[in-house]
Scaffold this motif. Sequence first.
Motif, mmCIF file in Angstrom:
data_model
loop_
_atom_site.group_PDB
_atom_site.id
_atom_site.type_symbol
_atom_site.label_atom_id
_atom_site.label_comp_id
_atom_site.label_asym_id
_atom_site.label_seq_id
_atom_site.Cartn_x
_atom_site.Cartn_y
_atom_site.Cartn_z
ATOM 1 N N VAL A 113 0.853 -1.184 0.000
ATOM 2 C CA VAL A 113 0.000 0.000 0.000
ATOM 3 C C VAL A 113 0.894 1.239 0.000
ATOM 4 O O VAL A 113 1.908 1.273 0.697
ATOM 5 C CB VAL A 113 -0.903 0.026 1.260
ATOM 6 C CG1 VAL A 113 -1.758 1.269 1.304
ATOM 7 C CG2 VAL A 113 -1.766 -1.224 1.333
ATOM 8 N N ILE A 114 0.514 2.234 -0.772
ATOM 9 C CA ILE A 114 1.213 3.514 -0.726
ATOM 10 C C ILE A 114 0.396 4.413 0.190
ATOM 11 O O ILE A 114 -0.736 4.775 -0.120
ATOM 12 C CB ILE A 114 1.355 4.133 -2.125
ATOM 13 C CG1 ILE A 114 2.096 3.182 -3.051
ATOM 14 C CG2 ILE A 114 2.080 5.472 -2.036
ATOM 15 C CD1 ILE A 114 2.098 3.610 -4.509
ATOM 16 N N ASP A 115 0.979 4.737 1.351
ATOM 17 C CA ASP A 115 0.246 5.509 2.348
ATOM 18 C C ASP A 115 1.124 6.599 2.944
ATOM 19 O O ASP A 115 2.241 6.851 2.480
ATOM 20 C CB ASP A 115 -0.329 4.587 3.428
ATOM 21 C CG ASP A 115 0.727 3.792 4.168
ATOM 22 O OD1 ASP A 115 1.931 4.131 4.083
ATOM 23 O OD2 ASP A 115 0.362 2.824 4.850
ATOM 24 N N CYS A 116 0.623 7.236 3.980
ATOM 25 C CA CYS A 116 1.303 8.366 4.584
ATOM 26 C C CYS A 116 2.690 7.998 5.102
ATOM 27 O O CYS A 116 3.614 8.810 5.024
ATOM 28 C CB CYS A 116 0.440 8.961 5.695
ATOM 29 S SG CYS A 116 1.059 10.551 6.298
ATOM 30 N N GLU A 117 2.855 6.810 5.627
ATOM 31 C CA GLU A 117 4.187 6.413 6.092
ATOM 32 C C GLU A 117 5.180 6.383 4.934
ATOM 33 O O GLU A 117 6.329 6.794 5.082
ATOM 34 C CB GLU A 117 4.156 5.062 6.799
ATOM 35 C CG GLU A 117 5.512 4.706 7.387
ATOM 36 C CD GLU A 117 5.521 3.426 8.190
ATOM 37 O OE1 GLU A 117 6.635 2.978 8.520
ATOM 38 O OE2 GLU A 117 4.451 2.863 8.487
ATOM 39 N N ASP A 118 4.729 5.922 3.774
ATOM 40 C CA ASP A 118 5.588 5.936 2.590
ATOM 41 C C ASP A 118 5.943 7.375 2.206
ATOM 42 O O ASP A 118 7.104 7.676 1.894
ATOM 43 C CB ASP A 118 4.908 5.236 1.415
ATOM 44 C CG ASP A 118 4.638 3.772 1.693
ATOM 45 O OD1 ASP A 118 5.580 3.050 2.067
ATOM 46 O OD2 ASP A 118 3.473 3.355 1.552
ATOM 47 N N TYR A 119 4.948 8.271 2.244
ATOM 48 C CA TYR A 119 5.197 9.662 1.889
ATOM 49 C C TYR A 119 6.172 10.318 2.863
ATOM 50 O O TYR A 119 7.054 11.077 2.460
ATOM 51 C CB TYR A 119 3.892 10.455 1.829
ATOM 52 C CG TYR A 119 2.939 9.952 0.768
ATOM 53 C CD1 TYR A 119 3.392 9.612 -0.504
ATOM 54 C CD2 TYR A 119 1.590 9.815 1.035
ATOM 55 C CE1 TYR A 119 2.526 9.149 -1.477
ATOM 56 C CE2 TYR A 119 0.711 9.347 0.066
ATOM 57 C CZ TYR A 119 1.182 9.024 -1.185
ATOM 58 O OH TYR A 119 0.328 8.564 -2.149
ATOM 59 N N LEU A 120 6.020 10.018 4.145
ATOM 60 C CA LEU A 120 6.966 10.546 5.127
ATOM 61 C C LEU A 120 8.371 10.057 4.822
ATOM 62 O O LEU A 120 9.328 10.833 4.834
ATOM 63 C CB LEU A 120 6.577 10.119 6.550
ATOM 64 C CG LEU A 120 7.630 10.480 7.601
ATOM 65 C CD1 LEU A 120 7.580 11.965 7.922
ATOM 66 C CD2 LEU A 120 7.463 9.641 8.846
ATOM 67 N N ARG A 121 8.518 8.779 4.547
ATOM 68 C CA ARG A 121 9.835 8.197 4.272
ATOM 69 C C ARG A 121 10.444 8.803 3.010
ATOM 70 O O ARG A 121 11.633 9.117 2.974
ATOM 71 C CB ARG A 121 9.721 6.676 4.133
ATOM 72 C CG ARG A 121 9.402 5.996 5.425
ATOM 73 C CD ARG A 121 9.157 4.497 5.257
ATOM 74 N NE ARG A 121 9.343 3.866 6.545
ATOM 75 C CZ ARG A 121 10.514 3.615 7.114
ATOM 76 N NH1 ARG A 121 11.626 3.888 6.481
ATOM 77 N NH2 ARG A 121 10.587 3.073 8.305
ATOM 78 N N ILE A 122 9.636 8.985 1.978
ATOM 79 C CA ILE A 122 10.128 9.601 0.746
ATOM 80 C C ILE A 122 10.530 11.048 1.022
ATOM 81 O O ILE A 122 11.581 11.510 0.566
ATOM 82 C CB ILE A 122 9.064 9.506 -0.374
ATOM 83 C CG1 ILE A 122 8.877 8.048 -0.783
ATOM 84 C CG2 ILE A 122 9.444 10.384 -1.573
ATOM 85 C CD1 ILE A 122 7.641 7.788 -1.620
ATOM 86 N N HIS A 123 9.710 11.748 1.783
ATOM 87 C CA HIS A 123 10.001 13.144 2.111
ATOM 88 C C HIS A 123 11.314 13.261 2.887
ATOM 89 O O HIS A 123 12.143 14.113 2.589
ATOM 90 C CB HIS A 123 8.846 13.753 2.920
ATOM 91 C CG HIS A 123 9.036 15.198 3.219
ATOM 92 N ND1 HIS A 123 8.855 16.177 2.267
ATOM 93 C CD2 HIS A 123 9.409 15.837 4.355
ATOM 94 C CE1 HIS A 123 9.100 17.359 2.806
ATOM 95 N NE2 HIS A 123 9.439 17.182 4.066
#
Length: 148
Positions: free
Chosen positions: A109-119
């Motif tokens: 799943v692409i979720d907020c945790e992924d976005y935080l990690r990418i950021h």
Amino acid sequence: MFVKVSWVAVTIITLFCVYTSAQIVSQVCLGCICEVSSGCNTTIGCSETVCGPFAITWGYWFDAGKPTLNSEPLSDNAYAKCVNDPYCAAAAVQNYMTKFGHDCTGNGVIDCEDYLRIHRLGANGCTGALNSKYENRFKLCLQTFQNQ
């Protein structure tokens, strides 16, 4: 931490008013990324290689399509003006995640945790370890605001 919660709430509400359609990163997620990046300090300015409440580098802003404040033409100070403005900086995050968003945690799943990690770690380094204090502040923010 909870003294700053009001800043997160204000940021989330503000971002909700700006980004109500076709967004990849939710308002809560944006607010929590902002919170863990700078305490959502909209007056933080620039220090060393990052600027603004989302702590965005010039390269990140460039890869996000070089958004400008109020869609002004590009100028020498377009980067700093944009990323120091919470709305323009949030647009840069949205653009960056649209371009580079992917599953960093391996849960399918692409979720907020992924976005935080990418950021925080970059699109190519997002499977790496986050600082535990940073990650815990993020999880507390999500728990506080996700169900509101």
